[in-house]
Design a protein around this motif. Sequence first.
Motif, PDB file in Angstrom:
ATOM      1  N   VAL A  96     -10.221  -2.176  -7.062  1.00 12.56           N
ATOM      2  CA  VAL A  96      -7.830  -2.213  -7.824  1.00 12.56           C
ATOM      3  C   VAL A  96      -7.870  -2.863  -8.085  1.00 12.56           C
ATOM      4  CG1 VAL A  96      -5.579  -1.712  -7.083  1.00 12.56           C
ATOM      5  CG2 VAL A  96      -8.087  -0.321  -5.871  1.00 12.56           C
ATOM      6  N   ALA A  97      -7.543  -3.098  -8.914  1.00 14.38           N
ATOM      7  CA  ALA A  97      -6.219  -4.353  -9.081  1.00 14.38           C
ATOM      8  C   ALA A  97      -5.211  -4.391  -9.420  1.00 14.38           C
ATOM      9  CB  ALA A  97      -6.498  -4.609 -11.076  1.00 14.38           C
ATOM     10  N   GLY A  98      -4.086  -5.139  -9.063  1.00 15.80           N
ATOM     11  CA  GLY A  98      -2.153  -4.802  -8.621  1.00 15.80           C
ATOM     12  C   GLY A  98      -1.321  -6.046  -9.170  1.00 15.80           C
ATOM     13  N   ILE A  99      -0.435  -5.074  -9.776  1.00 15.57           N
ATOM     14  CA  ILE A  99      -0.032  -6.223 -11.061  1.00 15.57           C
ATOM     15  C   ILE A  99       1.426  -6.320 -10.083  1.00 15.57           C
ATOM     16  CG2 ILE A  99       1.012  -6.884 -12.814  1.00 15.57           C
ATOM     17  CD1 ILE A  99      -2.140  -5.301 -14.399  1.00 15.57           C
ATOM     18  N   THR A 100       2.924  -7.542 -10.398  1.00 19.27           N
ATOM     19  CA  THR A 100       3.915  -7.221  -9.944  1.00 19.27           C
ATOM     20  C   THR A 100       4.282  -8.207 -10.121  1.00 19.27           C
ATOM     21  OG1 THR A 100       5.207  -7.040  -7.834  1.00 19.27           O
ATOM     22  CG2 THR A 100       3.504  -8.664  -7.240  1.00 19.27           C
ATOM     23  N   GLY A 101       5.615  -8.285  -9.725  1.00 18.21           N
ATOM     24  CA  GLY A 101       6.108  -9.967 -10.750  1.00 18.21           C
ATOM     25  C   GLY A 101       7.792  -9.040 -11.318  1.00 18.21           C
ATOM     26  N   VAL A 124      -8.246  -7.814  -7.829  1.00 17.63           N
ATOM     27  CA  VAL A 124      -7.852  -8.635  -8.602  1.00 17.63           C
ATOM     28  C   VAL A 124      -6.116  -8.422  -8.060  1.00 17.63           C
ATOM     29  CG1 VAL A 124      -6.712  -9.792 -10.773  1.00 17.63           C
ATOM     30  CG2 VAL A 124      -9.552  -8.785 -10.111  1.00 17.63           C
ATOM     31  N   SER A 125      -5.156  -9.170  -7.701  1.00 16.83           N
ATOM     32  CA  SER A 125      -4.192  -9.063  -7.584  1.00 16.83           C
ATOM     33  C   SER A 125      -3.122 -10.303  -9.295  1.00 16.83           C
ATOM     34  CB  SER A 125      -3.454  -9.240  -6.573  1.00 16.83           C
ATOM     35  OG  SER A 125      -3.645 -11.052  -6.294  1.00 16.83           O
ATOM     36  N   ALA A 126      -2.122 -10.191  -8.814  1.00 14.48           N
ATOM     37  CA  ALA A 126      -1.543 -10.929  -9.782  1.00 14.48           C
ATOM     38  C   ALA A 126      -0.198 -11.017  -9.893  1.00 14.48           C
ATOM     39  CB  ALA A 126      -1.610  -9.994 -11.656  1.00 14.48           C
ATOM     40  N   ILE A 127       0.438 -12.081 -10.029  1.00 14.25           N
ATOM     41  CA  ILE A 127       2.218 -11.711  -9.467  1.00 14.25           C
ATOM     42  C   ILE A 127       2.826 -12.488 -11.251  1.00 14.25           C
ATOM     43  CG2 ILE A 127       4.264 -12.988  -7.887  1.00 14.25           C
ATOM     44  CD1 ILE A 127       1.720 -13.106  -5.809  1.00 14.25           C
ATOM     45  N   LEU A 128       3.370 -12.243 -11.836  1.00 13.09           N
ATOM     46  CA  LEU A 128       3.421 -12.701 -12.607  1.00 13.09           C
ATOM     47  C   LEU A 128       4.609 -13.538 -13.520  1.00 13.09           C
ATOM     48  CD1 LEU A 128       2.928  -9.175 -15.162  1.00 13.09           C
ATOM     49  CD2 LEU A 128       1.199 -11.045 -14.842  1.00 13.09           C
ATOM     50  N   THR A 163      -8.707 -11.957   0.203  1.00 13.90           N
ATOM     51  CA  THR A 163      -9.861 -13.503   1.253  1.00 13.90           C
ATOM     52  C   THR A 163     -10.103 -14.012  -0.068  1.00 13.90           C
ATOM     53  OG1 THR A 163     -12.035 -12.205   0.768  1.00 13.90           O
ATOM     54  CG2 THR A 163     -10.814 -12.085   3.575  1.00 13.90           C
ATOM     55  N   GLU A 164     -11.743 -14.483   0.238  1.00 13.41           N
ATOM     56  CA  GLU A 164     -11.862 -15.445  -0.741  1.00 13.41           C
ATOM     57  C   GLU A 164     -12.891 -14.371  -1.823  1.00 13.41           C
ATOM     58  OE1 GLU A 164     -15.524 -17.873   1.843  1.00 13.41           O
ATOM     59  OE2 GLU A 164     -14.261 -18.740   1.389  1.00 13.41           O
ATOM     60  N   LYS A 165     -12.982 -13.300  -1.336  1.00 12.69           N
ATOM     61  CA  LYS A 165     -13.793 -12.305  -2.116  1.00 12.69           C
ATOM     62  C   LYS A 165     -13.015 -12.408  -3.289  1.00 12.69           C
ATOM     63  CE  LYS A 165     -16.788 -10.750   1.915  1.00 12.69           C
ATOM     64  NZ  LYS A 165     -17.286  -9.479   2.509  1.00 12.69           N
ATOM     65  N   GLU A 166     -11.195 -11.823  -3.262  1.00 13.81           N
ATOM     66  CA  GLU A 166     -10.714 -11.508  -4.361  1.00 13.81           C
ATOM     67  C   GLU A 166      -9.408 -12.218  -5.055  1.00 13.81           C
ATOM     68  OE1 GLU A 166     -11.495  -8.482  -0.896  1.00 13.81           O
ATOM     69  OE2 GLU A 166     -10.308  -9.913  -0.764  1.00 13.81           O
ATOM     70  N   LEU A 167      -8.943 -11.855  -5.695  1.00 12.28           N
ATOM     71  CA  LEU A 167      -9.056 -13.268  -6.801  1.00 12.28           C
ATOM     72  C   LEU A 167      -7.258 -12.672  -7.083  1.00 12.28           C
ATOM     73  CD1 LEU A 167      -9.089 -15.297  -9.003  1.00 12.28           C
ATOM     74  CD2 LEU A 167      -8.945 -13.574 -10.438  1.00 12.28           C
ATOM     75  N   CYS A 168      -6.450 -14.183  -7.448  1.00 13.46           N
ATOM     76  CA  CYS A 168      -5.034 -13.640  -7.629  1.00 13.46           C
ATOM     77  C   CYS A 168      -4.995 -14.449  -8.849  1.00 13.46           C
ATOM     78  CB  CYS A 168      -4.113 -13.973  -6.539  1.00 13.46           C
ATOM     79  SG  CYS A 168      -1.996 -14.165  -6.473  1.00 13.46           S
ATOM     80  N   VAL A 169      -3.693 -13.771  -9.555  1.00 13.71           N
ATOM     81  CA  VAL A 169      -3.541 -14.183 -11.150  1.00 13.71           C
ATOM     82  C   VAL A 169      -2.468 -14.707 -10.868  1.00 13.71           C
ATOM     83  CG1 VAL A 169      -3.061 -14.366 -13.090  1.00 13.71           C
ATOM     84  CG2 VAL A 169      -5.616 -13.258 -12.602  1.00 13.71           C
ATOM     85  N   LEU A 170      -1.871 -16.242 -11.646  1.00 11.76           N
ATOM     86  CA  LEU A 170      -0.521 -16.622 -11.323  1.00 11.76           C
ATOM     87  C   LEU A 170      -0.290 -17.572 -12.568  1.00 11.76           C
ATOM     88  CD1 LEU A 170      -0.568 -18.206  -7.869  1.00 11.76           C
ATOM     89  CD2 LEU A 170       0.282 -15.845  -8.133  1.00 11.76           C
TER      90      LEU A 170
END
Length: 442
Positions: free
Chosen positions: A103-108, A172-176, A204-211
């Motif tokens: 799953v990739a989750g996108i918010t903002g 992967v998460s993203a907060i735009l 955790t460190e296994k996952e990524l957040c895009v900011l």
Amino acid sequence: MTLKGKKTVVIGLGKSGLASYELLKKMDADVCLYDGKKDLDTSSYDVPVYLGEFPEEIFAGLDCAVFSPGVPLDIPVAEFLKEKKIPMIGEIELAWLMEQGTVAGITGTNGKTTTTTLTGEIMKAYKENTFVVGNIGNPYTKEVLKTTPDSVTVAEISSFQLETIDSFCPKVSAILNITPDHLNRHKTMECYIDMKFAITKNQTEKELCVLNYEDQVLRERAEELSCRVAFFSSKQKIENGLYQNENRDIVDGRTGRVLMNMKESNIPGDHNCENIMAAILITEEMGVPMDIILQTVKSFQAVEHRVEFVKTVAGVDYYNDSKGTNPDAAIKGIQSMDKPTVLIGGGYDKGGEFDEWIRAFDGKVKKLLLLGETAERIAETAEKLGFKEYEMVKSLEEAVKRAKKIAKAGDAVLLSPACASWDMFDSYEQRGNLFKEYVRSL
């Protein structure tokens, strides 16, 4: 959590609630439904349905409650459930319990739909078994049983949906970005920010957040996250991610490689450059080769209701930006215009302020046509800031007809309300579709 045989209530019978109900039936849960509205048609349901005042004697025996995202967590039934310590989850969490893939989750606050749609298109170009779900209009619970260990789910997730997650953890998460919105629901800006960051709480460190590096809140709170972080920036050079340089190239700051120029994109503007960079970082982490990513980005077209060209009438270009449901999103709409503009604004009052939106007119807006619940409040703000070129209209149809009389050849007419639609319409989609219908009939 397993819900097989568990007494579960779905609260709120909108699109997400009904999709949750269907999924719970397939999970063999003992389901009942509740909505505070008394006049809903319940004839199509084969489970108990309760409307109006909630029945304490029935809810007392519950094992779990599934909240639709549109239902606030401070209404009496929610307070009752909290007091009884009955687990409360939302549609996103319910679907996550059945998710088999990645799953990739996108918010903002803004850009979610464009970024989610683009991310979905990139993933589909690489992996056929891709599902695009969530706040974009396709309930996660409707698609989750189709997932496999090899599938990818791209989810647009609102702050309302993030209020009721528990174990949800995207690869992967993203907060735009985060700007004031939905303060009538979240009460304070701090609470709203916390809700957006909830998307990272199980990473955790296994996952990524895009900011977004240009968002001060995101930049500062990045240091508190337990996951890895990658940034994007439309204004300055960065090393940990992607940035746009002075030539409008998108550059990989980690390698110095120029990936593409924004002239190659069909969606102009710095805000869309940010959306593109976010989508690139997300899909790169999901394993998509860069050549497939860039090829898809360059062919991508704007999403419906987001500065969407409708028609040229007597030399006037009409644009539908009905998805500009808060001042910051509507500022992006104004910034996309390069000609004198008749702007149609106003709608449901979510508690935000309109000063920055009015200031962003910057000589472009020749007339502001106001309708809806916020019309008077926006007019007061305009007067305070010295902008007097506004008029009140009673309906969207009247606004379109009035705009036609005001606009001259070479001008633009833009529906970009800076407000939600719920005072006069069922959704921003309905508002945008009606606008297009009125324009096409001119």
